[in-house]
Design a protein around this motif. Sequence first.
Motif, mmCIF file in Angstrom:
data_model
loop_
_atom_site.group_PDB
_atom_site.id
_atom_site.type_symbol
_atom_site.label_atom_id
_atom_site.label_comp_id
_atom_site.label_asym_id
_atom_site.label_seq_id
_atom_site.Cartn_x
_atom_site.Cartn_y
_atom_site.Cartn_z
ATOM 1 N N MET A 70 -14.682 41.954 64.754
ATOM 2 C CA MET A 70 -14.664 40.574 64.487
ATOM 3 C C MET A 70 -13.544 39.822 63.706
ATOM 4 N N MET A 71 -13.034 40.696 62.656
ATOM 5 C CA MET A 71 -11.971 40.429 61.796
ATOM 6 C C MET A 71 -10.668 40.357 62.818
ATOM 7 N N PHE A 72 -10.577 41.388 63.796
ATOM 8 C CA PHE A 72 -9.417 41.632 64.589
ATOM 9 C C PHE A 72 -9.429 40.266 65.554
ATOM 10 N N GLU A 73 -10.563 40.112 66.053
ATOM 11 C CA GLU A 73 -10.815 39.163 67.035
ATOM 12 C C GLU A 73 -10.374 37.757 66.410
ATOM 13 N N LEU A 74 -10.750 37.539 65.204
ATOM 14 C CA LEU A 74 -10.390 36.278 64.553
ATOM 15 C C LEU A 74 -8.990 36.084 64.214
ATOM 16 N N ASP A 75 -8.320 37.336 63.871
ATOM 17 C CA ASP A 75 -7.022 37.358 63.774
ATOM 18 C C ASP A 75 -6.260 37.037 64.980
ATOM 19 N N THR A 82 -1.807 29.715 66.804
ATOM 20 C CA THR A 82 -0.570 29.289 66.237
ATOM 21 C C THR A 82 0.538 29.344 67.358
ATOM 22 N N SER A 83 0.744 30.424 67.962
ATOM 23 C CA SER A 83 1.543 30.470 69.043
ATOM 24 C C SER A 83 1.523 29.437 70.254
ATOM 25 N N THR A 84 0.486 29.107 70.348
ATOM 26 C CA THR A 84 0.206 27.918 71.473
ATOM 27 C C THR A 84 0.750 26.650 70.783
ATOM 28 N N ALA A 86 2.761 26.140 68.358
ATOM 29 C CA ALA A 86 4.348 26.343 68.264
ATOM 30 C C ALA A 86 5.038 25.944 69.601
ATOM 31 N N ALA A 87 4.403 26.453 70.840
ATOM 32 C CA ALA A 87 4.813 26.387 72.180
ATOM 33 C C ALA A 87 4.714 24.806 72.340
ATOM 34 N N GLU A 88 3.622 24.252 71.960
ATOM 35 C CA GLU A 88 3.651 22.805 72.113
ATOM 36 C C GLU A 88 4.512 21.987 71.599
ATOM 37 N N LYS A 89 4.912 22.447 70.266
ATOM 38 C CA LYS A 89 5.964 21.641 69.698
ATOM 39 C C LYS A 89 7.348 22.013 70.224
ATOM 40 N N VAL A 90 7.630 23.063 70.720
ATOM 41 C CA VAL A 90 8.926 23.282 71.515
ATOM 42 C C VAL A 90 9.013 22.610 72.449
ATOM 43 N N GLU A 91 7.942 22.453 73.405
ATOM 44 C CA GLU A 91 7.843 21.748 74.729
ATOM 45 C C GLU A 91 8.090 20.218 74.406
ATOM 46 N N THR A 92 7.668 19.652 73.443
ATOM 47 C CA THR A 92 7.757 18.241 73.293
ATOM 48 C C THR A 92 9.143 17.757 73.156
#
Length: 102
Positions: A70-75, A82-84, A86-92
């Motif tokens: 469960m901890m691994f899945e949460l991480d 976080t990566s999504t 970050a990608a949205e910020k770069v694409e904007t």
Amino acid sequence: MFNSIVMKTVKTSVLTVALLGASLSAQAETSLVSEVASNIEQNISAQMQDLVTKAQTELSLSIQSQMSEMMFELDSNEELETSTLAAEKVETPLVTSALIKD
């Protein structure tokens, strides 16, 4: 007559010895049976304690494993979010307005 008394005494003595022997044998058998039953009970008790200890260990390991998953899945989900983001910020694209005068 003397022989008759001796024969009765011998028969009575033999019968008494046989009864005493049977009585002691029965007590020995009872003692043996109770000793065997006691040993079996102790063995079963020891095996049950061992089984309970193993079951507790297995349960503890299972719970720890599930918590780790469960901890691994949460991480993983947090890293994905976080990566999504970050990608949205770069694409904007940054909107800049510049007026060019001719």
